[in-house]
Enzyme design. Structure first.
Site, mmCIF file in Angstrom:
data_model
loop_
_atom_site.group_PDB
_atom_site.id
_atom_site.type_symbol
_atom_site.label_atom_id
_atom_site.label_comp_id
_atom_site.label_asym_id
_atom_site.label_seq_id
_atom_site.Cartn_x
_atom_site.Cartn_y
_atom_site.Cartn_z
ATOM 1 N N ASP A 12 0.870 -1.158 0.000
ATOM 2 C CA ASP A 12 0.000 0.000 0.000
ATOM 3 C C ASP A 12 0.922 1.228 0.000
ATOM 4 O O ASP A 12 2.115 1.119 0.278
ATOM 5 C CB ASP A 12 -0.899 -0.031 1.244
ATOM 6 N N ASP A 14 -0.107 5.136 0.888
ATOM 7 C CA ASP A 14 -0.315 6.198 1.873
ATOM 8 C C ASP A 14 -0.283 5.660 3.298
ATOM 9 O O ASP A 14 -0.990 4.710 3.639
ATOM 10 C CB ASP A 14 -1.652 6.894 1.613
ATOM 11 N N ASP A 193 -1.161 -0.269 6.084
ATOM 12 C CA ASP A 193 -1.487 0.342 7.381
ATOM 13 C C ASP A 193 -2.963 0.270 7.715
ATOM 14 O O ASP A 193 -3.361 0.567 8.840
ATOM 15 C CB ASP A 193 -1.100 1.822 7.362
#
Length: 235
Positions: A12, A14, A193
């Site tokens: 991922d 961001d 995250d």
């Protein structure tokens, strides 16, 4: 058997590799350069971001909103502004630890892919900065190019399946199929995250909760998944 499989590493972007949300900060940046009304844009941007964190984001509504300023400004101005955004916002948010993690996998011969719910216009230059050529991002529909050469820029709509939530599983499956591969042909590690990526984490061989939000951290602890604090300050 696993040693014979192709090793695929998904990141991922961001808050996983990047210490900010590139979509959100691009919106803030476009407001700072006068492309949007500061009060109204901040209100809507904050509202969408809260929905994202809660897992209730309507990705189609958000992309129309997020792309609107660039759509109105056109390609030339948008590309130039993004170069400034990269210099002023993105590069300071890329930590040595994040760069090193990506490079470690590349040096090991792993195939590295960034899989993000942010659109391709915002994220392609960021992936390039990490040295990653394979990007699965939200694809943007473009106007047809007319006989006069006009058109070809974003409409604000999404093309195909958005790479968000369960859509990340679909898009990774499509990426594999394009290479005549299936899930069983690869050994996949996935760093993220966000609880929004739970479906993909459950699909891969090695999920790694990276700088996890509170809900993902709780799931990772319960299931015994490794937790990586990539942005933790070294003492």
């Amino acid at each position: 058997m696993n040693s014979a499989k192709k090793k695929l590493v998904l990141f991922d972007l961001d808050h996983t590799l990047l210490a900010v949300d590139s979509d959100y900060t691009w919106g803030v940046f476009t407001t700072a350069i006068g492309w949007t009304d500061p009060v109204e844009f901040k209100r809507r941007n904050d509202e969408f971001y809260a929905h994202y964190k809660a897992g209730t984001l309507d990705i189609h509504d958000y992309v129309r909103f997020a792309v609107d300023a660039a759509r109105r400004q056109g390609a030339t101005k948008s590309i130039a502004a993004h170069a400034d955004f990269m210099r002023d916002v993105v590069l300071p948010a890329i930590t040595p630890a994040a760069r090193a993690l990506v490079k470690r996998h590349q040096d090991a011969g792993d195939e590295v892919v960034i899989v993000t719910a942010t659109n391709e216009f915002v994220t392609r230059p960021i992936a390039t900065e990490f040295g990653v050529t394979q990007l699965i991002a939200v694809e943007l529909e473009c106007e047809p190019i007319g006989e006069d050469g006009a058109g070809g820029w974003f409409t604000g709509a999404i093309k195909g399946v958005p790479s968000a939530r369960e859509g990340k599983v679909t898009r990774v499956a499509q990426w594999l199929a394009e290479r005549q591969l299936d899930w069983s042909d690869v050994e996949i590690t996935f760093y993220t995250d966000s609880i929004n990526d739970l479906a993909l984490m459950e699909k891969v061989d090695h999920p790694v909760a990276t700088n996890p939000d509170d809900r993902l951290r709780a799931v990772a602890v319960e299931r015994g998944w490794p937790i990586l604090e990539l942005f933790q300050k070294q003492t």
